[in-house]
Design an enzyme around this catalytic site. Structure first.
Site, mmCIF file in Angstrom:
data_model
loop_
_atom_site.group_PDB
_atom_site.id
_atom_site.type_symbol
_atom_site.label_atom_id
_atom_site.label_comp_id
_atom_site.label_asym_id
_atom_site.label_seq_id
_atom_site.Cartn_x
_atom_site.Cartn_y
_atom_site.Cartn_z
ATOM 1 N N ILE A 493 0.502 -1.354 0.284
ATOM 2 C CA ILE A 493 -0.203 -0.002 0.503
ATOM 3 C C ILE A 493 0.836 0.980 -0.012
ATOM 4 O O ILE A 493 0.293 2.636 -0.209
ATOM 5 C CB ILE A 493 -0.962 0.308 1.639
ATOM 6 C CG1 ILE A 493 -0.201 -0.124 2.353
ATOM 7 C CG2 ILE A 493 -1.688 -1.110 1.143
ATOM 8 C CD1 ILE A 493 -1.029 0.534 3.391
ATOM 9 N N GLY A 495 4.585 1.367 -1.206
ATOM 10 C CA GLY A 495 5.425 1.395 -2.331
ATOM 11 C C GLY A 495 6.683 0.330 -1.430
ATOM 12 O O GLY A 495 7.302 0.389 -1.701
ATOM 13 N N SER A 534 2.477 0.366 10.369
ATOM 14 C CA SER A 534 3.626 1.331 9.551
ATOM 15 C C SER A 534 4.314 -0.151 9.720
ATOM 16 O O SER A 534 5.591 0.166 9.289
ATOM 17 C CB SER A 534 3.858 2.345 10.363
ATOM 18 O OG SER A 534 3.044 3.330 10.645
ATOM 19 N N THR A 537 7.920 -2.740 6.200
ATOM 20 C CA THR A 537 8.671 -2.517 5.484
ATOM 21 C C THR A 537 9.490 -3.486 6.839
ATOM 22 O O THR A 537 10.446 -4.541 6.629
ATOM 23 C CB THR A 537 9.617 -1.241 5.106
ATOM 24 O OG1 THR A 537 8.674 -0.874 4.029
ATOM 25 C CG2 THR A 537 11.118 -1.659 4.424
ATOM 26 N N ALA A 720 16.097 1.000 9.392
ATOM 27 C CA ALA A 720 14.956 1.506 9.155
ATOM 28 C C ALA A 720 13.547 1.262 10.458
ATOM 29 O O ALA A 720 13.634 -0.273 11.073
ATOM 30 C CB ALA A 720 13.794 0.641 7.303
ATOM 31 N N VAL A 723 7.101 4.259 9.682
ATOM 32 C CA VAL A 723 7.047 5.647 8.325
ATOM 33 C C VAL A 723 5.825 5.649 8.570
ATOM 34 O O VAL A 723 5.635 7.311 8.936
ATOM 35 C CB VAL A 723 7.786 5.227 6.835
ATOM 36 C CG1 VAL A 723 7.868 6.343 5.983
ATOM 37 C CG2 VAL A 723 9.462 5.114 7.208
ATOM 38 N N GLY A 724 4.915 4.710 8.162
ATOM 39 C CA GLY A 724 3.344 5.584 7.193
ATOM 40 C C GLY A 724 2.673 6.590 7.677
ATOM 41 O O GLY A 724 2.565 7.118 7.992
ATOM 42 N N GLU A 725 2.317 6.407 9.573
ATOM 43 C CA GLU A 725 1.787 6.778 10.545
ATOM 44 C C GLU A 725 1.263 8.315 10.853
ATOM 45 O O GLU A 725 0.800 8.650 11.088
ATOM 46 C CB GLU A 725 0.965 5.360 11.120
ATOM 47 C CG GLU A 725 0.186 4.927 10.779
ATOM 48 C CD GLU A 725 0.080 3.275 11.591
ATOM 49 O OE1 GLU A 725 1.100 2.466 11.895
ATOM 50 O OE2 GLU A 725 -0.850 3.405 12.415
#
Ligand code: FES
Ligand code: FES
Lengths: 766, 162
Positions: A493, A495, A534, A537, A720, A723-725
């Site tokens: 969703i 990338g 999130s 990845t 990493a 990231v998303g949220e």
């Protein structure tokens, strides 16, 4: 776009901006989304949505609808195949059978040869309701004399969606013994909050309200189900969580998971709103009629009856010493769950008490049932609501004590080792680094000059998210021509498949073009948790890395035998394995591909396997700054400039990471300024369309400056982290602080509509 | 009511289609002609996901009836790339990272394409105004602005194509 990075090893692919592997198909219109799929004998479903918020169903009359040419069936709860029902779990009440609990709840399904016919016939289904008192406002719902939002107490709440987004050890208490609309509550205490207030030099308090908002993915929900003669159930759904859908559908319909195939079609935006909802219903309809069945929701239906994000009321009192030390926080956090439990009380409580160091805490959270559509996750569920209160209060305290709001935050920001309200300590996090990055932005450095303008101001806020944890797996295979296939089970969703290609290419030292990544369906793909929280990845990326390392070892072992050189003395580059120092001794991936796949091949196929479980979170924090202008006559707020700094640990694909930061920030601006689902006193949604429910447009959103901060996580691939949220969280507070800075009036309710701003300015009276 | 036969020229190809009077142009193009690149995000003209060119004008095809388009020239997202080569607007969207979920993108690309035909050298503010009818929930628009400005520049350098 800037990037604040520690010294780190140089990589060939990871950490470099690459184009998304799916972008070309998307810009040409070739990507196949759920609604683009065609199946033979397909029937289209339209649901009959209850026009009342709370009622008993007296009778459902289908004869007029059935008489419409092209209508194949009208089904009610009684017509569905036998299934498990849990009255406390929204998705397991396939159709309301007796009691309607919210305006828009599906009570029947019309199946027809095309969607126009289904929609026409849907309006001819006659349902008789006996209306019951509806409770709409969460504070009223908490009163002892409030009508109950439902008959029967909650026994078996479904919290899987919340747990997918945030995985922490803390239990919500289920409802108490006497009947009440409070379906769960939670308390966190630390130190002595009264003593904390006694030693504070400034105490501020207030009640902050956040409206119900909708994820507003541009693609509404779409689900297709087909149950074939051999008893195999296939589902195509625009879901973020194919394995979760499989599990829930199998459990609900009493099928073995092995016979349920869920394909996550390209998700046209999810943001937490597409975990699982109508899949059990659509599957049951397909089983009932023995034909493929498709539900494509219209925008109106999606707004009435999907799972938006909750309304919340946050009462907060905060105390600070003259030197800027935060000494006490007392909060009462109320989330309106709508008609079924599942509101994000736990993350809200953890974040309101877990964003700053504070010795004295008293935090209570309540989940309240009302007769509105039940809520689901939206990007960092529950977090913007509490950040709105906490970050407004931080500015109010700084102002009272004449301290710099950024310095005050830096002084109290949580760091590695600091405890959450639950006691769990933070791993390495980058909140301070984000604040330092924001301090260097033009907007922040120019704030004094900006303020000279009578109606302009600058506001700052921070926010974070802890992240979900789920196991994940992946395979990496070598093809006959030497190219590489990566197979995962996680819906892409954001990338993520592009990042997985980068990871596999990195580990195998290949050009990116030699790697392709596919998300399989639940019958073919290795397991992955939901693409939510999130964590994709962070978890699947690790599995891909392991699988690539495994494939690498297998390749080296065969090459070692072929070249008669020990594996340690081999190196690989661009699809060639060579003996170090003896360039004539080499074998290509293409040769190895043939040696492991051809007729009579010498060696077994190369299949790298990676399987991990993630037990440690990698929380992500962000600091954001807004420059706004307020029109003193109309109350309209315009965002002139905006910057977001976010700690992402390590940006595997900085281009995608920036896009996530900007996209989340824009959603935060939507919550701050425009978005609000408006219900009337009878619980009817007044604005189920994209004209009256206002999303941020290109005119509203200025170019957003994205500053990537990289404080490596302990377990994530290459460091990493989530990231998303986080990027959605600070928006409402940053804007409210900027408005206060601009015109000296503080708004306590989001969105900050012109009306609310004028009221705060004292220019509107009731 | 019997279906009515209309003529649509879509991306240069002429079709005769039998349509119900209530079918939208979007539905007809997607379901009858199989061109599913254009998307329905709202069905009420508010999101722009269904944007197409109708006789050279940008329209939201979810609120155009198919019968209204009888005899018209239609350009959809499928008609932009020529000979397997992306249009500069499409190319810039890919390169600038302006594509996330992609659902808004066909309409967004059509709106950007339409803007650059009318105004080959737009300012950022003109880009924002021209795209204001196309909602994107994923990107925060920033990379879309960058893509449209980059495409404009490339098209000016290449001497205007499309
Ligand atoms: S689908 Fe046509 S404008 Fe939204
Ligand atoms: S890319 Fe998802 S809506 Fe624009």
């Amino acid at each position: 776009m800037a990037r604040e990075t520690l010294e780190r090893p140089r990589f060939r692919h990871v950490g470099r901006p690459v184009d998304r592997i799916d972008a070309t198909a998307k810009v040409t219109g070739q990507t196949v989304y759920g609604d683009d799929l065609r199946l033979p004998r397909l029937l289209h479903v339209k649901l009959v949505h209850a026009p009342v918020a709370h009622a008993r169903i007296r009778r459902i009359g289908a004869s007029k609808a059935l008489a419409v040419p092209g209508v194949e069936a009208v089904l009610t709860a009684a017509d569905l195949p036998p299934h498990r029902t849990n009255p406390d779990a929204r998705a397991q009440v396939l159709l309301a059978s007796d009691e309607v609990l919210f305006y828009g709840q599906p009570v029947a399904a019309v199946l027809a040869r095309d969607p126009y016919t289904a929609a026409y016939a849907r309006d001819l289904v006659e349902v008789e309701y006996e209306e019951l008192p509806a409770v709409v406002d969460p504070l009223e719902a908490m009163r002892d004399d409030a009508p109950l939002a439902r008959t029967g107490a909650i026994r078996d709440a479904d919290r899987s969606e919340e747990q997918g987004h945030i995985t922490v050890e803390a239990q919500q208490e289920q409802a108490q013994s006497h009947p009440s609309n409070v379906s769960s509550s939670i308390t966190f205490r630390r130190g002595d909050v009264e003593a904390g207030f006694a030693e504070a030099d400034a105490v501020v308090e207030g009640t902050w309200r956040s409206s119900m908002v909708h994820q507003s993915y541009i693609e509404p929900h779409v689900i297709i189900a087909d149950y074939d003669a051999s008893g195999e159930l296939s589902i195509w759904s625009s879901t973020q969580a194919p394995f979760h859908v499989r599990h829930e559908v199998a459990r609900t319909l009493g099928l073995p998971e092995a016979r349920v195939r869920v394909t996550a079609t390209e998700v046209g935006g999810g943001f937490g709103g597409k975990i699982y909802l109508y899949e059990p219903l659509v599957a049951a309809l397909a089983m009932a009629v023995r034909r493929p069945v498709k539900l494509t929701m219209s925008r109106r239906e999606d707004m009435l009856a999907a799972t938006p994000a909750p309304q919340a009321v946050v009462q907060l009192k905060a105390g600070m010493k003259a030197d800027g030390t935060l000494v006490a926080l007392q909060a009462r956090v109320i989330y309106d769950a709508g008609a079924f439990p599942g509101a994000p009380v736990l993350p809200g409580c953890l974040l309101i008490g877990g964003s700053y160091k504070c010795p004295n805490l008293d935090i209570q959270g309540f989940e309240v049932l009302t007769n509105k559509v039940s809520v689901g996750a939206l990007r960092a569920p529950g977090a913007p609501h509490v950040a709105f209160a906490l970050e407004s209060a931080m500015d109010m305290l700084a102002q009272r004590l004449e301290l710099d709001p950024l310095e005050v935050r830096l002084k109290n920001a949580v760091e590695k080792g600091d405890p959450l309200p639950s006691g769990q300590p933070y791993p390495a996090i980058g909140l301070k680094e984000c604040l330092e990055a924001i301090a260097r932005t033009d907007i922040w450095r120019e704030r004094r000059r900006i303020r000279q303008h009578p109606h302009r101001g600058v506001g700052l806020a921070v926010g974070g998210w802890l992240g979900g944890l789920q196991p994940a797996s992946a395979t990496v295979g070598l093809n006959a021509d030497g190219t590489i296939n990566v197979t995962v089970g996680a819906a892409d969703i954001t990338g993520t498949n592009t990042s997985f290609a980068q990871i596999a290419a990195e580990e195998l030292n290949l050009p990116l073009e030699m790697v392709s990544v596919v998300t399989g369906d639940t019958r073919t793909a290795p397991y992955a948790g939901m693409s939510a929280g999130s964590k994709t990845t962070y978890t699947v990326g690790r599995a891909v890395k392991l699988a690539a390392e495994d494939a690498r070892q297998q390749i080296l072992a065969i090459a070692s035998q072929r070249l008669e050189v020990p594996a340690e003395e081999l190196e690989m580059q661009d699809g060639v394995v060579r003996a170090r120092g003896q360039p004539e001794k080499q074998v290509t991936f293409r040769e190895l591909g043939r040696l492991t796949t051809g007729f009579g091949a010498r060696y077994a196929p190369i299949v790298g396997r990676g399987a991990i479980t993630a037990r440690r979170q990698a929380p992500g924090f962000t600091a954001q700054v807004a420059e706004v202008e307020v029109d003193p006559d109309t109350g309209q707020v315009t965002v002139l400039r905006y910057a977001v700094a976010q700690d992402v640990g390590f940006a595997i694909n900085p281009k995608s990471v920036e896009g996530q930061m900007q996209g989340g920030a824009a959603q935060g601006l939507g919550i701050a300024l425009f978005e609000e689902m408006v219900y009337d006193e009878k619980g009817r949604l007044l604005n189920p369309n994209l004209l009256d429910y206002r999303l941020p447009t290109a005119r509203d959103v200025p170019p957003i400056e994205a500053i990537i901060v990289e404080v490596p996580s302990e377990e994530g691939p290459y460091g990493a982290r989530i990231v998303g949220e986080p990027s959605i969280v600070p928006g409402p507070a940053a804007v409210a602080n900027a408005v206060a800075d601009a015109v000296g009036a503080r708004v306590f309710e989001a969105p900050l509509t012109p009306e609310r701003v004028l009221r705060a300015l004292g220019k509107l009276r009731d | 009511m019997p279906k009515r036969v209309i003529t649509l020229t879509v991306n240069g190809e002429t079709h005769e289609v039998a349509v119900e009077p209530w079918w939208t142009l979007l539905y007809t193009v997607r379901e009858e002609l199989g061109l599913t690149g254009s998307k329905e995000g709202c069905g009420t003209g508010d999101c722009g996901a269904c944007s197409m060119l109708l006789d050279g004008r940008l329209v939201t095809s979810c609120i155009v009836l198919a019968v209204e388009a009888d005899g018209c020239q239609v350009t959809t997202i499928e008609g932009l790339a020529q000979g397997g080569q992306l249009h500069p607007v499409q190319q810039a969207f890919v390169e600038k990272g302006a594509v996330q979920c992609g659902y808004c993108i066909p309409g967004m690309v059509m709106a950007a394409y339409d803007l650059l035909r009318r105004q080959p050298d737009p300012t950022l503010e003109e880009v924002r105004l021209a795209l204001a009818g196309n909602l994107c929930r994923c990107t925060g628009y920033t990379k879309i602005y960058e893509a449209v400005l980059a495409a404009a520049e490339r098209m000016r350098l290449e001497g205007a194509r499309g």
